[in-house]
Scaffold this motif. Structure first.
Motif, PDB file in Angstrom:
ATOM      1  N   LEU A   8       0.841  -1.187   0.000  1.00  0.00           N
ATOM      2  CA  LEU A   8       0.000   0.000   0.000  1.00  0.00           C
ATOM      3  C   LEU A   8       0.881   1.243   0.000  1.00  0.00           C
ATOM      4  O   LEU A   8       1.912   1.285   0.672  1.00  0.00           O
ATOM      5  N   LEU A   9       0.471   2.233  -0.770  1.00  0.00           N
ATOM      6  CA  LEU A   9       1.270   3.445  -0.939  1.00  0.00           C
ATOM      7  C   LEU A   9       0.556   4.634  -0.323  1.00  0.00           C
ATOM      8  O   LEU A   9      -0.649   4.803  -0.488  1.00  0.00           O
ATOM      9  N   ASP A  10       1.330   5.481   0.343  1.00  0.00           N
ATOM     10  CA  ASP A  10       0.778   6.684   0.947  1.00  0.00           C
ATOM     11  C   ASP A  10       1.896   7.700   1.083  1.00  0.00           C
ATOM     12  O   ASP A  10       3.079   7.380   0.956  1.00  0.00           O
ATOM     13  N   GLY A  11       1.531   8.925   1.354  1.00  0.00           N
ATOM     14  CA  GLY A  11       2.483   9.975   1.671  1.00  0.00           C
ATOM     15  C   GLY A  11       3.584  10.143   0.644  1.00  0.00           C
ATOM     16  O   GLY A  11       3.359  10.101  -0.560  1.00  0.00           O
ATOM     17  N   GLU A  12       4.798  10.338   1.135  1.00  0.00           N
ATOM     18  CA  GLU A  12       5.964  10.588   0.284  1.00  0.00           C
ATOM     19  C   GLU A  12       6.226   9.431  -0.669  1.00  0.00           C
ATOM     20  O   GLU A  12       6.581   9.650  -1.829  1.00  0.00           O
ATOM     21  N   GLU A  13       6.021   8.222  -0.211  1.00  0.00           N
ATOM     22  CA  GLU A  13       6.234   7.061  -1.077  1.00  0.00           C
ATOM     23  C   GLU A  13       5.317   7.115  -2.302  1.00  0.00           C
ATOM     24  O   GLU A  13       5.730   6.832  -3.427  1.00  0.00           O
ATOM     25  N   TRP A  14       4.059   7.524  -2.105  1.00  0.00           N
ATOM     26  CA  TRP A  14       3.114   7.669  -3.204  1.00  0.00           C
ATOM     27  C   TRP A  14       3.491   8.864  -4.076  1.00  0.00           C
ATOM     28  O   TRP A  14       3.501   8.781  -5.300  1.00  0.00           O
ATOM     29  N   GLN A  15       3.810   9.990  -3.471  1.00  0.00           N
ATOM     30  CA  GLN A  15       4.160  11.197  -4.224  1.00  0.00           C
ATOM     31  C   GLN A  15       5.395  10.995  -5.097  1.00  0.00           C
ATOM     32  O   GLN A  15       5.519  11.611  -6.154  1.00  0.00           O
ATOM     33  N   ALA A  16       6.293  10.122  -4.674  1.00  0.00           N
ATOM     34  CA  ALA A  16       7.517   9.881  -5.444  1.00  0.00           C
ATOM     35  C   ALA A  16       7.219   9.358  -6.845  1.00  0.00           C
ATOM     36  O   ALA A  16       7.969   9.652  -7.788  1.00  0.00           O
ATOM     37  N   TYR A  17       6.134   8.626  -7.008  1.00  0.00           N
ATOM     38  CA  TYR A  17       5.792   8.129  -8.346  1.00  0.00           C
ATOM     39  C   TYR A  17       5.520   9.289  -9.306  1.00  0.00           C
ATOM     40  O   TYR A  17       5.889   9.218 -10.484  1.00  0.00           O
ATOM     41  N   PHE A  18       4.903  10.349  -8.831  1.00  0.00           N
ATOM     42  CA  PHE A  18       4.611  11.513  -9.673  1.00  0.00           C
ATOM     43  C   PHE A  18       5.843  12.382  -9.888  1.00  0.00           C
ATOM     44  O   PHE A  18       5.957  13.053 -10.902  1.00  0.00           O
ATOM     45  N   ARG A  19       6.753  12.348  -8.977  1.00  0.00           N
ATOM     46  CA  ARG A  19       7.976  13.127  -9.098  1.00  0.00           C
ATOM     47  C   ARG A  19       9.000  12.419  -9.976  1.00  0.00           C
ATOM     48  O   ARG A  19       9.703  13.054 -10.756  1.00  0.00           O
ATOM     49  N   ASP A  20       9.068  11.088  -9.879  1.00  0.00           N
ATOM     50  CA  ASP A  20      10.195  10.349 -10.432  1.00  0.00           C
ATOM     51  C   ASP A  20       9.952   9.589 -11.730  1.00  0.00           C
ATOM     52  O   ASP A  20      10.890   8.989 -12.253  1.00  0.00           O
ATOM     53  N   TRP A 125      -3.061   3.826 -12.192  1.00  0.00           N
ATOM     54  CA  TRP A 125      -1.993   4.598 -12.816  1.00  0.00           C
ATOM     55  C   TRP A 125      -1.002   3.606 -13.391  1.00  0.00           C
ATOM     56  O   TRP A 125      -0.705   2.579 -12.765  1.00  0.00           O
ATOM     57  N   LEU A 126      -0.486   3.924 -14.558  1.00  0.00           N
ATOM     58  CA  LEU A 126       0.561   3.146 -15.212  1.00  0.00           C
ATOM     59  C   LEU A 126       1.719   4.109 -15.436  1.00  0.00           C
ATOM     60  O   LEU A 126       1.611   5.049 -16.219  1.00  0.00           O
ATOM     61  N   PHE A 127       2.819   3.891 -14.714  1.00  0.00           N
ATOM     62  CA  PHE A 127       3.989   4.761 -14.806  1.00  0.00           C
ATOM     63  C   PHE A 127       5.061   4.101 -15.674  1.00  0.00           C
ATOM     64  O   PHE A 127       5.441   2.949 -15.433  1.00  0.00           O
ATOM     65  N   ASP A 128       5.535   4.838 -16.668  1.00  0.00           N
ATOM     66  CA  ASP A 128       6.631   4.386 -17.537  1.00  0.00           C
ATOM     67  C   ASP A 128       6.392   3.021 -18.166  1.00  0.00           C
ATOM     68  O   ASP A 128       7.347   2.309 -18.481  1.00  0.00           O
ATOM     69  N   GLU A 129       5.138   2.654 -18.321  1.00  0.00           N
ATOM     70  CA  GLU A 129       4.753   1.379 -18.927  1.00  0.00           C
ATOM     71  C   GLU A 129       5.348   0.179 -18.190  1.00  0.00           C
ATOM     72  O   GLU A 129       5.430  -0.915 -18.734  1.00  0.00           O
ATOM     73  N   THR A 130       5.729   0.379 -16.923  1.00  0.00           N
ATOM     74  CA  THR A 130       6.340  -0.704 -16.142  1.00  0.00           C
ATOM     75  C   THR A 130       5.749  -0.874 -14.747  1.00  0.00           C
ATOM     76  O   THR A 130       5.883  -1.940 -14.160  1.00  0.00           O
ATOM     77  N   THR A 131       5.136   0.174 -14.218  1.00  0.00           N
ATOM     78  CA  THR A 131       4.674   0.161 -12.829  1.00  0.00           C
ATOM     79  C   THR A 131       3.182   0.454 -12.792  1.00  0.00           C
ATOM     80  O   THR A 131       2.729   1.454 -13.355  1.00  0.00           O
ATOM     81  N   VAL A 132       2.429  -0.406 -12.104  1.00  0.00           N
ATOM     82  CA  VAL A 132       0.978  -0.276 -12.012  1.00  0.00           C
ATOM     83  C   VAL A 132       0.580  -0.067 -10.558  1.00  0.00           C
ATOM     84  O   VAL A 132       1.014  -0.808  -9.670  1.00  0.00           O
ATOM     85  N   VAL A 133      -0.254   0.944 -10.346  1.00  0.00           N
ATOM     86  CA  VAL A 133      -0.807   1.207  -9.020  1.00  0.00           C
ATOM     87  C   VAL A 133      -2.324   1.261  -9.158  1.00  0.00           C
ATOM     88  O   VAL A 133      -2.858   2.063  -9.931  1.00  0.00           O
ATOM     89  N   HIS A 134      -3.010   0.384  -8.423  1.00  0.00           N
ATOM     90  CA  HIS A 134      -4.476   0.417  -8.385  1.00  0.00           C
ATOM     91  C   HIS A 134      -4.906   1.465  -7.364  1.00  0.00           C
ATOM     92  O   HIS A 134      -4.310   1.573  -6.287  1.00  0.00           O
ATOM     93  N   LEU A 135      -5.964   2.183  -7.712  1.00  0.00           N
ATOM     94  CA  LEU A 135      -6.606   3.089  -6.771  1.00  0.00           C
ATOM     95  C   LEU A 135      -7.944   2.441  -6.444  1.00  0.00           C
ATOM     96  O   LEU A 135      -8.778   2.264  -7.338  1.00  0.00           O
ATOM     97  N   ASN A 136      -8.111   2.059  -5.204  1.00  0.00           N
ATOM     98  CA  ASN A 136      -9.295   1.303  -4.790  1.00  0.00           C
ATOM     99  C   ASN A 136     -10.274   2.212  -4.060  1.00  0.00           C
ATOM    100  O   ASN A 136      -9.879   2.968  -3.170  1.00  0.00           O
TER     101      ASN A 136
END
Length: 176
Positions: A8-20, A125-136
């Protein structure tokens, strides 16, 4: 999904996906209502007919502009059904235009006529065609969590992205 404990992702760990992310970030939005605490006040203002606050969503727009300037692509596909919900009207009038002006490719998949293009009933969300995050979400639109999918079937998510894009129109070209 893969037999392991959810991440599960939250806080800075979650925000890093949008930054990185390096190349692309794609979001599929399937719900007609989202009940997000940070939007409650502005949604109430919108429904009351008040003007949009000065600088509305400025930090998110800065994020989009920075990615666009660096050549990174942010794309969203939102499934809609008419008549639009109050929440979708809020998105269409207050949120999406600023995102588009900042450089996000925001697309609309209208399924009002009952056409099923074959998309899942799952936000992701699909980041860089390699990482998938479900929003439930719960049925009322309240977010339950954000879950990093370990060992996703990337072919499936890429196909869903492509189906959404093929069955969509740009936000600016959509007429509800």
């Amino acid at each position: 999904m893969d037999g392991s404990d959810p991440v599960l992702l939250d806080g800075e760990e979650w925000q890093a996906y949008f930054r990185d992310f390096k190349r692309s970030a794609f979001r599929l939005e399937v719900h007609q209502i989202y009940t997000m605490p940070f939007e409650a006040e502005t949604l109430r203002s919108f429904l009351a007919g008040e003007p949009m606050p000065e600088g509305f969503n400025a930090s998110w727009h800065r994020t989009i502009r920075d990615h666009a300037a660096a050549g990174r692509i942010m794309t969203r596909a939102k499934i809609v059904r008419r008549p639009l919900t109050d929440y979708s009207r809020y998105l269409f009038e207050w949120c999406i235009p600023g995102n588009v002006a900042a450089g996000e490719d925001y697309r609309i998949v209208d399924v009002t006529d009952g056409t099923d293009p074959g998309l899942p009933a799952q936000d992701f969300w699909l980041f860089d065609e390699t990482t998938v995050v479900h929003l439930n979400y719960r049925p009322d639109g309240t977010q339950i969590n954000r879950e990093l999918i370990q060992s996703p079937d990337l072919g499936k998510y890429l196909a869903w992205r492509d189906i959404a894009l093929e069955n969509s129109v740009p936000f600016r070209g959509y007429r509800a």
